[in-house]
Design a protein around this motif. Structure first.
Motif, short mmCIF file in Angstrom:
data_model
loop_
_atom_site.label_atom_id
_atom_site.label_comp_id
_atom_site.label_asym_id
_atom_site.label_seq_id
_atom_site.Cartn_x
_atom_site.Cartn_y
_atom_site.Cartn_z
N ALA A 244 0.82 -1.21 0.00
CA ALA A 244 0.00 0.00 0.00
C ALA A 244 0.86 1.26 0.00
O ALA A 244 0.42 2.33 -0.42
CB ALA A 244 -0.92 -0.01 1.23
N THR A 245 2.11 1.12 0.47
CA THR A 245 3.02 2.25 0.59
C THR A 245 4.33 1.92 -0.10
O THR A 245 4.82 0.79 -0.02
CB THR A 245 3.29 2.56 2.08
OG1 THR A 245 2.05 2.69 2.77
CG2 THR A 245 4.10 3.84 2.23
N GLN A 246 4.93 2.90 -0.77
CA GLN A 246 6.27 2.71 -1.33
C GLN A 246 7.25 2.46 -0.19
O GLN A 246 7.42 3.28 0.70
CB GLN A 246 6.71 3.94 -2.11
CG GLN A 246 8.13 3.86 -2.63
CD GLN A 246 8.32 2.84 -3.73
OE1 GLN A 246 7.96 3.07 -4.86
NE2 GLN A 246 8.89 1.69 -3.40
N THR A 247 7.87 1.28 -0.21
CA THR A 247 8.72 0.83 0.90
C THR A 247 10.02 0.28 0.34
O THR A 247 10.06 -0.24 -0.77
CB THR A 247 7.99 -0.24 1.74
OG1 THR A 247 6.75 0.30 2.20
CG2 THR A 247 8.82 -0.68 2.94
N PHE A 248 11.07 0.40 1.15
CA PHE A 248 12.39 -0.11 0.77
C PHE A 248 12.88 -1.07 1.84
O PHE A 248 12.69 -0.83 3.04
CB PHE A 248 13.38 1.04 0.61
CG PHE A 248 12.98 2.04 -0.42
CD1 PHE A 248 13.40 1.92 -1.74
CD2 PHE A 248 12.14 3.10 -0.09
CE1 PHE A 248 13.02 2.85 -2.70
CE2 PHE A 248 11.75 4.04 -1.04
CZ PHE A 248 12.18 3.90 -2.34
N LEU A 249 13.49 -2.16 1.40
CA LEU A 249 14.10 -3.12 2.31
C LEU A 249 15.60 -2.87 2.31
O LEU A 249 16.27 -3.03 1.28
CB LEU A 249 13.81 -4.55 1.86
CG LEU A 249 14.42 -5.67 2.72
CD1 LEU A 249 13.58 -5.87 3.98
CD2 LEU A 249 14.53 -6.97 1.94
N PHE A 250 16.15 -2.46 3.46
CA PHE A 250 17.58 -2.26 3.62
C PHE A 250 18.21 -3.55 4.12
O PHE A 250 17.65 -4.23 4.99
CB PHE A 250 17.86 -1.12 4.61
CG PHE A 250 17.62 0.24 4.03
CD1 PHE A 250 18.68 1.05 3.68
CD2 PHE A 250 16.33 0.71 3.82
CE1 PHE A 250 18.46 2.31 3.14
CE2 PHE A 250 16.10 1.95 3.28
CZ PHE A 250 17.17 2.76 2.93
N LEU A 251 19.39 -3.89 3.58
CA LEU A 251 20.09 -5.11 3.97
C LEU A 251 21.52 -4.75 4.35
O LEU A 251 22.17 -3.97 3.67
CB LEU A 251 20.07 -6.13 2.84
CG LEU A 251 20.69 -7.50 3.10
CD1 LEU A 251 19.94 -8.59 2.35
CD2 LEU A 251 22.18 -7.55 2.70
N ASP A 252 22.01 -5.36 5.44
CA ASP A 252 23.35 -5.05 5.92
C ASP A 252 23.89 -6.23 6.72
O ASP A 252 23.16 -7.17 7.05
CB ASP A 252 23.32 -3.78 6.78
CG ASP A 252 24.65 -3.03 6.77
OD1 ASP A 252 25.64 -3.58 6.27
OD2 ASP A 252 24.67 -1.89 7.26
N THR A 253 25.19 -6.17 7.03
CA THR A 253 25.87 -7.08 7.95
C THR A 253 25.65 -8.55 7.58
O THR A 253 25.00 -9.31 8.29
CB THR A 253 25.44 -6.84 9.41
OG1 THR A 253 25.39 -5.43 9.66
CG2 THR A 253 26.40 -7.49 10.38
N LEU A 254 26.21 -8.92 6.46
CA LEU A 254 26.13 -10.29 5.96
C LEU A 254 27.27 -11.13 6.54
O LEU A 254 28.44 -10.74 6.46
CB LEU A 254 26.23 -10.26 4.43
CG LEU A 254 26.45 -11.56 3.68
CD1 LEU A 254 25.27 -12.49 3.89
CD2 LEU A 254 26.67 -11.27 2.20
#
Length: 501
Positions: A402-412
């Motif tokens: 319903a909302t423009q959203t971003f998935l942040f990814l870090d610390t692999l």
């Protein structure tokens, strides 16, 4: 005719032109020089970048009078951000204005890390008689801008279409690129583990042009699990093209391995591909969206109208049969909305034999992230069924939000049930064991054996081999009994026991 052409294209100066509102009515460029656009308010057409709401275009066209190269740059002091734009974006394309455009090359920022948001395309090969459409767009600014245009006739053009490297082992890689329009005598590849090394300053490898639509070269015996940069040029005998590159390679690693996207010396990504990098600080939006505070992470967006279909791939890892891998990473949501909550995003962790959707054959685990309050740690395990090179992938297959959203990814972080030494020892095998004549040595990681010695139970060296390709030793002349073979490779040393019958 050629002398006249060269004279025409050495004319310089400030040329003012008002490009037209559509691709079909683009202003024709016929001379080298500096050009000034008007306000960017024409029709935008997708070429090298996706569309976005409200983007406008400003159009020029150029028909190449001969094979050659063009350079376009807005990196000028006059683009000061007051009367003219200091944040530009440009595309060069071929094709039909009424149909589909094919991207030749595009550039947004020269160096965003150092806040240079102007655009530059250098030495772009062009083919005689082909029309090239140049589009400046208003993605970041609709202000007028100045840019330089330069065409140079050349007979030996550089390759421009390169493919992802195919990693044969932790120390060997195959590189691929499309043949140039005029097939040269051969190609030259220059590689170095020093990312800052200039073109021509590394190790030079010649490779035939061949008869296929693409050319390839194998780089063998690179430092194990190293990162390297490479350039490529066409060698036409009497002349050579300009260099293409730098491009980057990241040889598969053995575990353990980690990546926090903070190492500038490794291009931040360290071989992680397809998601976008973002650097944040306390004054940015979003603030401190790297795990642990300001810094660098990667992100992928959802869609508000369709199911997402976006994949990112980890750097390759070399695994032993039965090796158990634990994969850990952190994710966090962010929305640009100030009134609506972030939409949940779901994604899969998959694994396979290549950095392609078709190569991702195994679903490891499915995840959903619903929180934009803090980073969430995700963990999954995978057991390798056979020795080989594996690529893990994050598959963003979120349902429409319903909302423009971003998935942040870090610390692999990737860890293994094997210690480093156990893993290395197990990667070598000697056979047949027992043996009566020849002992074969193989490595599941394709490690190159550089030296080999056979020692008896009393510690006496009875055989030495060094140089060339070593993959077996003749032990027919040895007495029956227990022996040890000391193996030295480009990945380290290991000792294996065998019995001589």
């Amino acid at each position: 005719m050629k002398k006249l052409l060269l004279l025409i294209f050495t004319v310089a100066g400030m040329v003012s032109a008002n490009a037209q509102a559509t691709c079909a009515t683009a202003t024709v460029i016929t001379t080298n020089g500096t050009y000034t656009t008007g306000t960017i308010n024409g029709t935008y057409k997708v070429a090298c970048f996706n569309s976005a709401t409200g983007i406008k275009g400003y159009w020029y066209s150029f028909t190449a009078p001969s094979n050659g190269e063009i350079s376009i740059s807005s990196n000028l002091a006059s683009n000061d951000g007051v009367a003219k734009s200091d944040d530009t974006r440009v595309s060069i394309a071929t094709g039909s204005c009424s149909g589909t455009l094919t991207c030749v090359s595009g550039n947004d920022d020269i160096d965003a890390d150092n806040q240079d948001y102007l655009s530059e395309l250098l030495n772009i090969p062009v083919t005689a008689g082909t029309v090239y459409l140049i589009e400046w767009d208003s993605r970041w600014s609709a202000l007028p801008l100045d840019f330089t245009f330069n065409f140079t006739p050349v007979t030996c053009t550089r390759p421009t279409v390169f493919y992802l490297p195919e990693y044969v082992s932790t120390s060997s890689v195959d590189l691929y690129w499309d043949q140039t329009t005029t097939v040269p005598t051969n190609y030259q590849v220059d590689w170095s583990t020093d990312f800052a090394a200039a073109a021509g300053a590394g190790t030079l490898v010649d490779t035939p042009a061949g008869a296929l639509a693409y050319s390839t070269v194998n780089l063998a015996s690179l430092p194990t699990s190293s990162n390297f940069r490479y350039f490529c040029r066409a060698n036409c005998g009497a002349t050579q093209s300009t260099w293409s590159g730098p491009y980057y390679g990241y040889l598969p690693v053995t575990l353990p391995y980690s990546n926090d996207f903070e190492n500038e010396a490794e291009n931040y990504t360290d071989g992680f591909i397809n998601f976008n990098l973002i650097t944040t600080n306390g004054a940015s939006t979003p603030p401190n969206y790297a795990d642990g505070g300001a810094g660098t992470s990667v992100y992928t967006p959802n869609s508000t109208t369709a199911v997402s279909n976006l994949r990112a791939y980890f750097r390759g890892v070399s695994l032993q049969a039965g090796e158990v891998v634990t994969v850990s990473f952190k994710t966090r949501l962010f929305t640009t909305s100030t009134t609506a909550p972030a939409s949940p995003m779901n994604f899969d962790l998959t694994v396979g034999a290549s950095q392609s959707a078709a190569g991702q054959t195994t679903l490891v685990q499915t995840f959903t992230n619903s929180s934009d309050a803090a980073y969430t740690t995700h963990t999954a395990t995978y057991t390798a069924p056979a020795a080989g090179i594996y690529y893990f992938s994050i598959f963003n297959n979120s349902t429409p939000g319903a909302t423009q959203t971003f998935l942040f990814l870090d610390t692999l972080v990737m860890s293994t049930n094997l210690s480093t030494n156990d893993f290395f020892v197990d990667s070598f095998s000697v056979f047949p064991n027992p043996t009566s004549d020849v002992l074969n040595i193989s490595s599941s990681n394709s490690a190159d054996i550089t030296k080999l010695s056979v020692v008896d139970v009393n510690g006496r060296t009875v055989k030495n081999l060094e140089g060339g390709v070593i993959n077996q030793v003749n032990v027919a002349d040895l007495n029956s009994g227990v022996y040890f073979v000391n193996i030295e490779s480009n990945g380290g040393k290991v000792t294996k026991k065998f019995i001589k019958q």
